[in-house]
Design a protein around this motif. Structure first.
Motif, PDB file in Angstrom:
ATOM      1  N   PRO A 304     -59.457 -29.707  -3.166  1.00  0.00           N
ATOM      2  CA  PRO A 304     -58.314 -29.019  -2.820  1.00  0.00           C
ATOM      3  C   PRO A 304     -57.606 -29.351  -1.532  1.00  0.00           C
ATOM      4  O   PRO A 304     -56.258 -29.476  -1.358  1.00  0.00           O
ATOM      5  N   ARG A 305     -58.392 -29.423  -0.470  1.00  0.00           N
ATOM      6  CA  ARG A 305     -58.190 -29.629   1.086  1.00  0.00           C
ATOM      7  C   ARG A 305     -57.393 -30.799   0.843  1.00  0.00           C
ATOM      8  O   ARG A 305     -56.079 -30.939   1.428  1.00  0.00           O
ATOM      9  N   ILE A 306     -57.924 -31.875   0.463  1.00  0.00           N
ATOM     10  CA  ILE A 306     -57.304 -33.181   0.521  1.00  0.00           C
ATOM     11  C   ILE A 306     -56.165 -33.353  -0.264  1.00  0.00           C
ATOM     12  O   ILE A 306     -55.043 -34.003   0.135  1.00  0.00           O
ATOM     13  N   ARG A 307     -55.936 -32.836  -1.520  1.00  0.00           N
ATOM     14  CA  ARG A 307     -54.965 -32.786  -2.264  1.00  0.00           C
ATOM     15  C   ARG A 307     -53.596 -32.135  -1.633  1.00  0.00           C
ATOM     16  O   ARG A 307     -52.613 -32.664  -1.488  1.00  0.00           O
ATOM     17  N   GLU A 308     -53.993 -30.915  -1.058  1.00  0.00           N
ATOM     18  CA  GLU A 308     -52.988 -30.169  -0.067  1.00  0.00           C
ATOM     19  C   GLU A 308     -52.454 -30.826   0.976  1.00  0.00           C
ATOM     20  O   GLU A 308     -51.308 -31.095   1.258  1.00  0.00           O
ATOM     21  N   LEU A 309     -53.258 -31.719   1.790  1.00  0.00           N
ATOM     22  CA  LEU A 309     -52.991 -32.378   2.842  1.00  0.00           C
ATOM     23  C   LEU A 309     -52.135 -33.618   2.599  1.00  0.00           C
ATOM     24  O   LEU A 309     -51.167 -33.987   3.142  1.00  0.00           O
ATOM     25  N   ALA A 310     -52.487 -34.545   1.455  1.00  0.00           N
ATOM     26  CA  ALA A 310     -52.035 -35.727   1.198  1.00  0.00           C
ATOM     27  C   ALA A 310     -50.591 -35.199   0.655  1.00  0.00           C
ATOM     28  O   ALA A 310     -49.564 -36.139   0.726  1.00  0.00           O
ATOM     29  N   SER A 311     -50.208 -34.141   0.032  1.00  0.00           N
ATOM     30  CA  SER A 311     -48.865 -33.997  -0.487  1.00  0.00           C
ATOM     31  C   SER A 311     -47.783 -33.672   0.596  1.00  0.00           C
ATOM     32  O   SER A 311     -46.682 -33.662   0.366  1.00  0.00           O
ATOM     33  N   HIS A 312     -48.252 -33.704   1.893  1.00  0.00           N
ATOM     34  CA  HIS A 312     -47.161 -33.488   2.935  1.00  0.00           C
ATOM     35  C   HIS A 312     -47.172 -34.629   3.670  1.00  0.00           C
ATOM     36  O   HIS A 312     -46.476 -34.615   4.959  1.00  0.00           O
ATOM     37  N   ALA A 313     -47.415 -35.984   3.241  1.00  0.00           N
ATOM     38  CA  ALA A 313     -47.091 -37.243   3.896  1.00  0.00           C
ATOM     39  C   ALA A 313     -45.518 -37.277   3.824  1.00  0.00           C
ATOM     40  O   ALA A 313     -44.897 -36.747   2.892  1.00  0.00           O
ATOM     41  N   SER A 314     -45.068 -38.335   4.533  1.00  0.00           N
ATOM     42  CA  SER A 314     -43.719 -38.610   4.432  1.00  0.00           C
ATOM     43  C   SER A 314     -43.153 -38.799   3.117  1.00  0.00           C
ATOM     44  O   SER A 314     -42.184 -38.550   2.538  1.00  0.00           O
ATOM     45  N   THR A 315     -43.833 -39.613   2.396  1.00  0.00           N
ATOM     46  CA  THR A 315     -43.882 -39.678   0.772  1.00  0.00           C
ATOM     47  C   THR A 315     -45.100 -39.009   0.400  1.00  0.00           C
ATOM     48  O   THR A 315     -46.077 -39.469   0.546  1.00  0.00           O
TER      49      THR A 315
END
Length: 653
Positions: A304-315
């Motif tokens: 869950p942490r990695i999914r949430e973090l990755a969703s905030h990339a520029s894309t």
């Protein structure tokens, strides 16, 4: 027009006007099925599956539903519940008009699809063709059968271009051509496969399984066949460095590794209406590698942490699949690897297929073409294994929807032979309710004839595989510019520590002439920070707030960060960054202060012995102002160039 209705009460025919409201159909159904609970009425265009509650079709006409003369509707319902003599009767919202507009929304209309799905739904998908010099006899602005665009599911085009599977959206266009678009909007064409016994039985005429079973609740026989479509057509890894960095652990230890691929989905132009998964990083979960396999921590706690973090990339990024190694150096030449996965052996083992099916079941996509709003998965399985010439290459696969449904129904199990899948025995013992229908697969015998054979007790694994092409871009442009930071969960091999990160940040910071006005080597800093593993590690240090960390990830994943480092300015001005740099300066080696402008000596760092300054002077004298290493007396950094100013702080040497 004539509409046929089939229910458990029999077959019936009724005449309706094309403009007749669905409530008229409901009234006729209730006439023929007096025991039906109006609120439970469903209709479908198939004998089993694809059911739609009539309560969600309020205000729709027969013509709007795409029904035509002679069509057959399959009706399902639950028996009317027992009510007291004085209880008010209930009627369905379609018949009474009590259903609100918001309640009329169907599940598939409420889902938010992936951007790549929204893109293809807005496109025609037609395959353009040029003018045929031999057969086209019309003018330049004309069109004929020889040059008109082809449908994205055209069989001739796919055969000519060696495309084995239809893309997901081409398959949808084949199921829902333009002529029946109105019908498809109300009766979604995709129905997830289900091989479990329906509990309770829809007929309600007998005790639930395993006490009893009938044709209404038991699954039909299964014929294994190649899936005509695939959810992902191509796997693209943004940079060779991503795979090379992942392989470093195997090269140093010989133990197999596993990682989740972080990326996004984009249109793929080599296949009509195609979709490709673009990998930007590989995150490695806790694991224990072996020479011939590995053990994973399951479930993955950090997901869950990695999914949430990755969703905030520029894309915005997500988990698009997983990758693992299966490499074994040959005894004769340790620089080459054993060629173990090939047509005469196996591509994915039966155990790997079950693992892939389990993950795909847990990660369905949002789909407006499924009654449940969910369908299939785009999770890709990638394997790094030896090629025929002993080199290392990527192979990519998905498993079919039949495989996912069979694993979900607990019908299959792995065998000791990797290329063979076993079918389990039916089990009605206490605590188990496994029902296994007849399973068949077909093949061509030695005479070239199509033969159907029972899949019990086992069948070849390749009947459950879907091939996915793979490759690397010719002009790599990854979101993350660096892969140098230590990889997570490699204890003893690579250890992620805050001290290591601070040491590198200290090297990239140059002291200002005025205390507190420090500067940075911006380009080097941008490249260093543009590393998904570094950002994911900084999240665990508790030094960054959620907002500042998301700001950092968005900045370092900016496509033009190496040309315009100003995207880092909001990050460098954030409170979290200032906290990190405060820790960095406190842990960095202390530097001597410069001589005051009036010629008096400023306070010198007492922790640095005087002998060090004598050594600095000696080294500078030996450098002679030309080549060699010269140590700056102001910041104590080594300079290898021939300039008269320090490469780091810019002060005279």
């Amino acid at each position: 027009m004539l509409i046929r209705i089939r229910s458990r009460d029999g077959n019936f025919r009724f005449e309706f006007q094309p403009s007749a409201d669905i409530s008229e159909v409901v009234a006729k159904i209730l006439e023929t099925s007096p025991d039906a609970d109006p609120a439970s009425l469903t209709i479908s265009n198939q004998p089993r599956g694809n059911e739609v509650s009539v309560a969600t079709l309020k205000g729709r006409s027969i013509k709007d539903l795409g029904l035509s003369h002679g069509d057959l509707i399959f009706v399902g319902y639950k028996p009317k519940p027992a009510v007291s003599e004085h209880a008010p009767s209930e009627t369905t919202g379609v018949a009474s008009g009590s259903t609100s507009g918001s309640a009329a929304k169907r599940p598939w209309e409420l889902v938010k699809e992936d951007p790549v799905d929204e893109y293809w739904r807005a496109q025609s998908g037609k395959i353009p063709r040029g003018r045929d010099a031999q057969f086209c006899k019309h003018g330049a602005n004309g069109m004929c059968d020889h040059c008109m665009p082809l449908e994205p599911y055209d069989a001739g085009y796919h055969k000519e271009n060696s495309i084995k599977h239809l893309s997901y959206h081409a398959y949808l266009r084949k199921l829902t051509p333009k002529s029946s678009e109105s019908a498809s909007s109300f009766l979604p064409p995709l129905n997830p496969l289900e091989y479990k016994v329906k509990v309770p039985c829809p007929t309600g005429s007998h005790p639930a399984w395993p006490a009893s079973i009938c044709t209404g609740c038991q699954p039909s026989g299964i014929t294994l066949q190649s899936q005509p479509f695939r959810m992902v057509d191509h796997l693209e890894i943004a940079s060779m460095d991503i795979v090379d960095r992942f392989l470093q652990a195997w090269r140093k230890t010989g133990l197999q590794r596993f990682g989740y691929m972080i990326g996004r989905y984009e249109p793929y132009d080599k296949v009509p209406m195609g979709v490709k998964a673009v990998v930007e990083a590989i995150y490695e979960p806790p694991q224990q590698g072996e020479l011939d396999g590995l053990a994973l921590q399951w479930p993955w706690e950090d997901e869950p942490r990695i999914r949430e973090l990755a969703s905030h990339a520029s894309t915005p990024l997500s988990i698009v699949g997983y990758i693992f190694t299966d490499l074994d150096p040959t005894p004769e030449d340790r620089t080459k690897n054993v060629y173990k996965r090939h047509p005469q052996s196996f591509f994915l083992s039966s155990l790997e297929v079950i693992f892939a099916a389990t993950l795909q079941k847990q990660n369905p996509i949002n789909s407006k073409s499924s009654p449940t709003g969910k369908f299939a998965s785009r999770l890709v399985t990638a394997v790094l294994t030896g090629t025929e010439d002993g080199q290392v290459d990527v192979s990519a696969y998905q498993v079919s929807e039949q495989a996912v449904a069979m694993v979900e129904a607990d019908m299959v199990e792995a065998s000791v032979e990797p290329g063979i899948m076993r079918v389990k025995e039916e089990d009605r013992t206490q605590g188990s309710s496994r029902y296994v229908p007849d399973v068949f697969f077909s093949f061509k015998n030695e005479y070239g004839l199509e033969v159907k054979k029972s899949a019990k007790p086992c069948f070849p694994v390749e009947y459950l595989l879907v091939n996915v092409t793979h490759g690397f871009p010719q002009a790599p442009n990854p979101l993350f510019q660096s892969t140098q930071f230590m990889i997570e969960n490699r204890p003893g091999l690579e250890d992620q520590t805050l001290e290591r990160a601070m040491s590198e940040l200290s090297r990239l910071e140059a002291p200002g002439l005025v205390p507190g006005q420090e500067t940075y080597r911006k380009k080097d800093l941008a490249e260093y920070l543009s590393d998904f593993h570094l950002v994911a590690f900084l999240q665990t240090t508790q030094l960054f707030s959620v907002e500042d960390l998301n700001l950092l990830l968005k900045a370092v994943s900016s496509p033009n960060i190496m040309e315009d480092q100003s995207v880092l300015d909001p990050v460098l001005a954030s409170d979290s960054w200032q906290t990190l740099m405060t820790f960095t300066r406190e842990h960095a080696p202390r530097r001597p202060q410069t001589t005051a402008p009036d010629g008096s000596s400023s306070a010198m760092d007492e922790d640095i012995p005087p002998e060090l300054y004598d050594q600095i002077a000696a080294d500078n004298a030996a450098g002679g102002g030309g080549g060699g290493i010269r140590i700056c007396p102001h910041c104590t950094f080594e300079n290898t160039g021939g300039g008269s100013d320090c490469d780091v702080c810019g002060l005279p040497l």
